[in-house]
Design an enzyme around this catalytic site. Structure first.
Site, PDB file in Angstrom:
ATOM      1  N   TRP A   1       0.819  -1.402  -0.018  1.00  0.00           N
ATOM      2  CA  TRP A   1       0.054  -0.005   0.031  1.00  0.00           C
ATOM      3  C   TRP A   1       0.785   1.310   0.185  1.00  0.00           C
ATOM      4  O   TRP A   1       0.567   2.304  -0.777  1.00  0.00           O
ATOM      5  CB  TRP A   1      -0.948  -0.073   0.967  1.00  0.00           C
ATOM      6  CG  TRP A   1      -2.054  -1.152   1.064  1.00  0.00           C
ATOM      7  CD1 TRP A   1      -2.261  -2.173   1.760  1.00  0.00           C
ATOM      8  CD2 TRP A   1      -3.049  -1.329   0.196  1.00  0.00           C
ATOM      9  NE1 TRP A   1      -3.217  -2.774   1.402  1.00  0.00           N
ATOM     10  CE2 TRP A   1      -3.817  -2.339   0.159  1.00  0.00           C
ATOM     11  CE3 TRP A   1      -3.219  -0.405  -1.173  1.00  0.00           C
ATOM     12  CZ2 TRP A   1      -4.902  -2.769  -0.458  1.00  0.00           C
ATOM     13  CZ3 TRP A   1      -4.267  -0.950  -2.038  1.00  0.00           C
ATOM     14  CH2 TRP A   1      -5.071  -1.840  -1.805  1.00  0.00           C
TER      15      TRP A   1
ATOM     16  N   ASP B   1      -1.440   6.442   6.538  1.00  0.00           N
ATOM     17  CA  ASP B   1      -2.692   5.401   5.988  1.00  0.00           C
ATOM     18  C   ASP B   1      -3.076   4.440   7.186  1.00  0.00           C
ATOM     19  O   ASP B   1      -2.101   3.398   7.399  1.00  0.00           O
ATOM     20  CB  ASP B   1      -2.130   4.857   4.647  1.00  0.00           C
ATOM     21  CG  ASP B   1      -3.039   3.787   4.129  1.00  0.00           C
ATOM     22  OD1 ASP B   1      -4.235   3.612   4.839  1.00  0.00           O
ATOM     23  OD2 ASP B   1      -3.131   3.343   3.201  1.00  0.00           O
TER      24      ASP B   1
ATOM     25  N   LYS C   1     -12.236  -1.667   6.683  1.00  0.00           N
ATOM     26  CA  LYS C   1     -11.613  -2.658   7.366  1.00  0.00           C
ATOM     27  C   LYS C   1     -12.278  -2.375   8.882  1.00  0.00           C
ATOM     28  O   LYS C   1     -12.824  -3.642   9.484  1.00  0.00           O
ATOM     29  CB  LYS C   1     -10.338  -2.378   7.519  1.00  0.00           C
ATOM     30  CG  LYS C   1      -9.552  -3.219   6.144  1.00  0.00           C
ATOM     31  CD  LYS C   1      -9.492  -2.111   5.080  1.00  0.00           C
ATOM     32  CE  LYS C   1      -8.782  -3.105   3.944  1.00  0.00           C
ATOM     33  NZ  LYS C   1      -7.970  -2.052   2.979  1.00  0.00           N
TER      34      LYS C   1
HETATM   35  C1  PLP Z   1      -7.282  -1.402   1.867  1.00  0.00           C
HETATM   36  C2  PLP Z   1      -6.384  -0.661   2.046  1.00  0.00           C
HETATM   37  C3  PLP Z   1      -6.097   0.291   1.033  1.00  0.00           C
HETATM   38  C4  PLP Z   1      -6.970   0.613  -0.031  1.00  0.00           C
HETATM   39  O1  PLP Z   1      -8.465   0.885   0.237  1.00  0.00           O
HETATM   40  P1  PLP Z   1      -9.281   1.309  -0.785  1.00  0.00           P
HETATM   41  O2  PLP Z   1     -10.527   2.028   0.038  1.00  0.00           O
HETATM   42  O3  PLP Z   1      -9.818  -0.045  -1.730  1.00  0.00           O
HETATM   43  O4  PLP Z   1      -8.834   2.215  -1.769  1.00  0.00           O
HETATM   44  C5  PLP Z   1      -5.192   1.197   1.141  1.00  0.00           C
HETATM   45  N1  PLP Z   1      -4.228   1.150   2.379  1.00  0.00           N
HETATM   46  C6  PLP Z   1      -4.376   0.105   3.149  1.00  0.00           C
HETATM   47  C7  PLP Z   1      -3.439  -0.081   4.210  1.00  0.00           C
HETATM   48  C8  PLP Z   1      -5.388  -0.925   3.060  1.00  0.00           C
HETATM   49  O5  PLP Z   1      -5.641  -1.790   4.038  1.00  0.00           O
END
Ligand code: PLP
Length: 364
Positions: free
Chosen positions: A104, A174, A198
């Site tokens: 990511w 993030d 999540k």
């Molecule tokens: C799932 C995830 C993403 C991507 O998220 P989207 O909403 O599908 O763009 C980005 N960073 C992390 C750490 C993730 O777990």
């Protein structure tokens, strides 16, 4: 657990608290005596505006977010933030400093490079992202536009258990896969973002927590929808907000409060993760590739000794038959992964461990 529901280890979208699902179901057709569903309601109605305000207040209380920060409810997923962050925060001729710990972050770096120089100040890439590299304040360029990291690596199963001090350089994180899983000192960060799907609700909502002084950085030539400023000035109602998703996030936040807040979440998450990691470590059949000090409490990555793909596929399909779902590792790295987000009950972890023991007996 409600009858007929599975042990849901999906990485995202992921399990939600059953009480939240039931609550949403109960008020689905006629929301708070309005005569309509939340899906049918104007995002500018008093009822929805109150709900949005209440949701923001609950998020602020849970995370201890001060008035120095704006809270935004956006769309486009965490992935849109990979480009919004540099477009809004990159300053001319000042690098973006990144701690690179997984896929990511790599995706974020790819977007950042469109807007300026990226400096990878530390990475565990050569070690297959199996640990979190140590970094200290002196590793960061004091002139950097910002420092960037991913707090929990959803795919590789590693997590920052403490955050680097970046001095005056704003730290951007993030937190898509571990926001609200533990207490957090928001004041250490310039900006935090997280896709909700999540740990915070359904897909379609992205949470952004941004220090207000950073709102002013963005060049006004950036498209209106891509400026944080637009959404801050309009309290996330510049355009039609994902109303149902925000409502669901609101229900999840109330559930977290009812459970005792983030400290209680952290205790429960630690208990689940300890059970599962201990079972893996004590087995001669399974192993965890992630260094012990870096192991994630949210995404528990493991393999069968010898990295036996065929046996792992069998594990996944036999687990499915007994109602254990979502344990296939990410396609990038294979293997197995159990995501143990806030809403996953400890009973599900126990069911997985029982299944692992049976499978080991039958296959070793
Ligand atoms: C799932 C995830 C993403 C991507 O998220 P989207 O909403 O599908 O763009 C980005 N960073 C992390 C750490 C993730 O777990």
């Amino acid at each position: 657990m409600l009858k007929g529901r599975c042990h849901n280890f999906n990485a995202g979208p992921a399990v939600l608290p059953e009480s939240v699902l039931l609550e949403a179901q109960a008020e689905f057709v006629n929301f708070r005596h309005s005569g309509m569903s939340i899906l049918e309601m104007s995002h500018r109605s008093k009822l929805f505006e109150d709900l949005l305000a209440e949701t923001e207040t609950n998020l602020r209380q849970l995370l201890g977010i001060s008035d120095d920060y704006s809270v935004l409810f956006l769309q486009g997923g965490a992935s849109l933030q990979f480009s919004m962050v540099p477009q809004n925060l990159a300053l001319k001729d000042r690098p973006m400093d990144v701690v690179l710990t997984g896929n990511w972050t790599q995706k974020a770096v790819k977007e950042m490079k469109r807007f300026g120089e990226v400096r990878v100040v530390a990475t565990s890439e050569a070690g297959q992202f199996r640990y979190i590299p140590s970094v200290s304040e002196s590793d960061f360029d004091r002139n950097a536009s910002f420092a960037y990291l991913t707090s929990n690596n959803t795919i590789y199963g590693s997590q920052f258990h403490e955050f680097p001090d970046t001095g005056l350089v704003p730290l951007v994180a993030d937190m898509s896969s571990d926001i609200l899983s533990r207490p957090l000192d928001v004041s250490k960060f310039g900006l935090i973002f997280a896709g909700a799907q999540k740990n915070a609700g359904p897909s379609g909502v992205t949470l952004v927590i941004i220090r207000k002084d950073l709102l002013e950085r963005c060049d006004t030539s950036v498209p209106t929808m891509l400026q944080y400023r637009t959404h801050a000035e309009n309290h996330s109602l510049y355009n039609t907000i994902p109303t149902f998703g925000v409502y669901m996030v609101g229900l999840v936040l109330k559930w977290i409060r009812s459970q005792g807040g983030l400290a209680a979440m952290a205790v429960a998450n630690q208990a689940k993760a300890t059970l599962l990691y201990d079972a893996i470590d004590q087995s001669a059949f399974f192993y965890c590739p992630v260094r012990e000090d870096a192991r994630s409490l949210m995404n528990i990555v493991f393999r069968i000794q010898g990295d036996n793909d065929a046996l792992e596929s069998k594990f996944v399909s036999e687990a499915q038959k007994v109602g254990i779902v979502g344990i296939k590792g990410h396609r990038l790295i294979g293997g197995l992964r159990a995501s143990t987000y806030n809403a996953l009950p400890i009973e599900s972890v126990k069911a997985l461990i029982d299944f692992m023991r049976d499978f080991e007996k039958a296959n070793s």
